[in-house]
Motif scaffolding. Structure first.
Motif: not given
Ligand code: ADP
Ligand code: MG
Length: 590
Positions: A556-577
């Motif tokens: 997002d805007q030139g930065r990495i804001v979230e990183r992880g596997t699909h399952a992790e990111l879904i669980a995290q409930g952030g932008q990716y989710a």
């Protein structure tokens, strides 16, 4: 790149001029012969004018038998020699000119092949093309024209002056003293004429504009009842154009009247002066005519000589533009290490990137590790910097800060060529070359590939399906830029190319964006196979295709804001989710 006004003999201009001459050096013997031809061309005209006097005074007045025999032969001889001179000079100057054009085109083209990617974004591509097709022609024609004028017209002027003075110094000097007056009138009149024509051209433009607008906006005109307004506007513009056109006609008419009157006055004065009792005895009809003719022949040559500086200027600015490109530094390639085959361990460390002429950073400190053989997916809104990040890998762009480490070594330590050998690349918009399908798959260093391996790669990219249906199979031509293929077909060829390259690093920047879901699914298998044992960076707009990636980085805007596997990111409930939820719903609805 800008056509700056050049002072004719300042140091810069002289340098460009010298460099330009450098291009002609290889052909100097031919240039010399051409110059000789020009001199003959100009000289022969003077010689003919000189012969007018005996023709008038001796041939017809005295019926001299010697001249009656020789005069026709002289005439033929003079024009034969002049003809040879004209031919030699035209041929020679074209020969040198064409060679100079070719040499300059080659230099500019070579520059295009070695200039950094940033250069190509710095100006419209049309301009870069016209530099080779148009600007280099300008250089050649302007400089050969200039040379031709300087030599041919220079010799003509000197020859005619000689003819005049040797026949009658008195008449010649009288005429030459009147010349500036005539020239002045002519200059003033023609300058005024040009001014008005220029204004007219501008006004013609607005007639075109007014019509063009009303025609293309015909729906708006009708719906909003703009007829009256458009009619008034058009009437005003066309009224103005008529007035200016009349002015041009008036100026043209009065200018020829003025010049004729001045010329007649000058002639009258000359006749008056030539017929004074103490002069008239020394002037024969032949002398009078020769001096007048020589003067008349000299005027256009003088005029062209006076304007030769415009030609030189045109050539110099065009040449400057070319030299600027030729002198632009090539891609930086200071690395010494030759990379045989990378393990594919990629580390971005605090990488920042700013595009030339851009105000903001496209990447603002990216840290990312891609382990050997792993798949990293980059997701994020468009404009978040995904493409920018991957285009750092083949060093299309240089990071402004931070570094990229490949197999534990700053990747600038490697030679550019060996670094690029490690990377297979499928971009969003695929550019193909004019040639056959096979030539496009086995492009560049892949050119030696066997037919079997090409077909195998095409098969793996799911491209054989459409290639088989083409009349000549993989040898079918695809037209310039691949314009005979659809976007999806083009992408499959690009994937085949990457498969054939078999490089340890694979970059897929929206590589399947032009495909329908069906073909994408088919290719996805091919890509999955391709990604095995390779370090892959994949940018995909359909999240379903990257769910199995080893890591997903959300930008997002030139930065990495979230990183992880699909399952992790879904669980995290952030932008990716959130993104995932959105696409999932779209699929449900669609
Ligand atoms: P993404 O691939 O994620 O859609 P990009 O990496 O293409 O995003 O673009 C990231 C940012 O860099 C955007 O703000 C874009 O405007 C800018 N950008 C991309 N290419 C250029 C370029 N050639 N010149 C200037 N700015 C650019
Ligand atoms: Mg992109």
């Amino acid at each position: 790149m800008t056509a700056r006004k050049v002072a004719l003999w300042d140091a810069d201009t002289l340098r460009v001029y010298k460099r330009l001459l450098g291009y002609t050096r290889r052909w100097w013997p031919i240039a010399l012969v051409a110059i000789l031809g020009m001199a003959v061309d100009g000289g022969a005209l003077a010689a003919f004018t000189q012969k007018l006097r005996p023709m008038i005074d001796d041939l017809f007045a005295r019926k001299d038998p010697y001249l009656i025999f020789w005069m026709p032969i002289w005439i033929v001889a003079i024009f034969l020699i002049r003809g040879i001179g004209t031919f030699v000079s035209n041929y020679g100057i074209s020969y040198v000119g064409r060679n100079v054009v070719q040499a300059m085109q080659a230099d500019v083209f070579a520059a295009y092949l070695r200039l950094p990617a940033a250069f190509f974004g710095s100006e419209p591509s049309g301009q870069q093309i016209s530099r080779i097709t148009y600007t280099s022609e300008q250089v050649a024609s302007a400089s050969t024209d200039a040379l031709k004028i300087m030599v041919t017209e220079g010799v003509t002027v000197i020859g005619m002056l000689y003819v005049m003075l040797s026949n009658s110094a008195y008449l010649s000097l009288t005429l030459l003293m009147m010349a500036p007056g005539i020239a002045l009138v002519a200059t003033v009149v023609s300058k005024r004429y040009r001014q008005i024509s220029r204004r007219i051209q501008g006004s013609m433009g607005s007639v075109t504009d007014a019509v063009g607008e009303s025609v293309s906006a015909h729906r708006e005109v009708r719906v909003y009842g703009g007829q009256q307004h458009e009619a008034t506007r058009f009437a005003a513009v066309s009224h103005r154009a008529r007035r200016l056109n009349m002015k041009i006609a008036t100026t043209a008419a009065s200018s020829s009247t003025a010049i004729q009157t001045v010329a007649a006055l000058a002639l009258a004065l000359l006749v008056y002066l030539a017929t004074r009792p103490n002069i008239i005895g020394a002037i024969s009809p032949g002398v009078f005519i020769v001096v007048l003719t020589a003067m008349g022949a000299m005027m256009p040559s003088l005029k062209r000589l006076a304007n030769v500086q415009a030609n030189i200027q045109r050539g110099i600015s065009a040449a400057e533009d070319l030299f600027e490109v030729i002198d632009t530094p090539a891609e930086e390639d200071h690395g010494r290490m030759v990379l045989e085959r990378t393990r594919g361990d990629i580390r971005f460390e605090g990488v920042r990137l700013r595009y030339p002429r851009s105000e903001i950073d496209a990447l603002r400190g990216v840290d990312l590790h891609c382990a050997p053989g792993s798949v990293t997916a980059l997701v994020g809104r468009s404009g978040s910097g995904k493409s920018s990040l991957v285009s750092l890998l083949p060093r299309f762009l240089e990071p402004a800060a931070g570094r990229i480490v490949l197999d534990g070594v700053d990747y600038r330590e490697y030679t550019l060529a060996s670094l690029r050998k490690q990377i297979g690349w499928v971009g969003q918009s695929v550019v193909l070359f004019d040639g056959s399908i096979a030539e496009n798959i086995a492009y560049g260093e892949l050119a030696g590939a066997s037919e079997d391996s090409i077909i195998e790669a095409a098969e793996a990219a799911n491209a054989m399906e459409f290639i088989r249906r083409m009349p000549q199979g993989i040898h079918s031509p695809i037209g310039q830029g691949g314009n005979m293929l659809s976007g999806g077909q083009r992408q499959r060829l690009a994937i085949a190319r990457a498969i054939l390259k078999n490089a340890p690093i694979l970059v897929l920047d929206e590589a399947t964006s032009a495909l329908d879901t069906e073909s994408e699914r088919l290719i996805q298998q091919a890509l999955q196979r391709l990604m095995r044992d390779r370090t892959t960076l994949v940018i995909a707009h359909r999240l379903s295709t990257i769910e199995h990636a080893d890591q997903i980085a959300v930008m997002d805007q030139g930065r990495i804001v979230e990183r992880g596997t699909h399952a992790e990111l879904i669980a995290q409930g952030g932008q990716y989710a959130a993104l995932h939820r959105m696409q999932f719903h779209e699929q449900e609805e669609g």
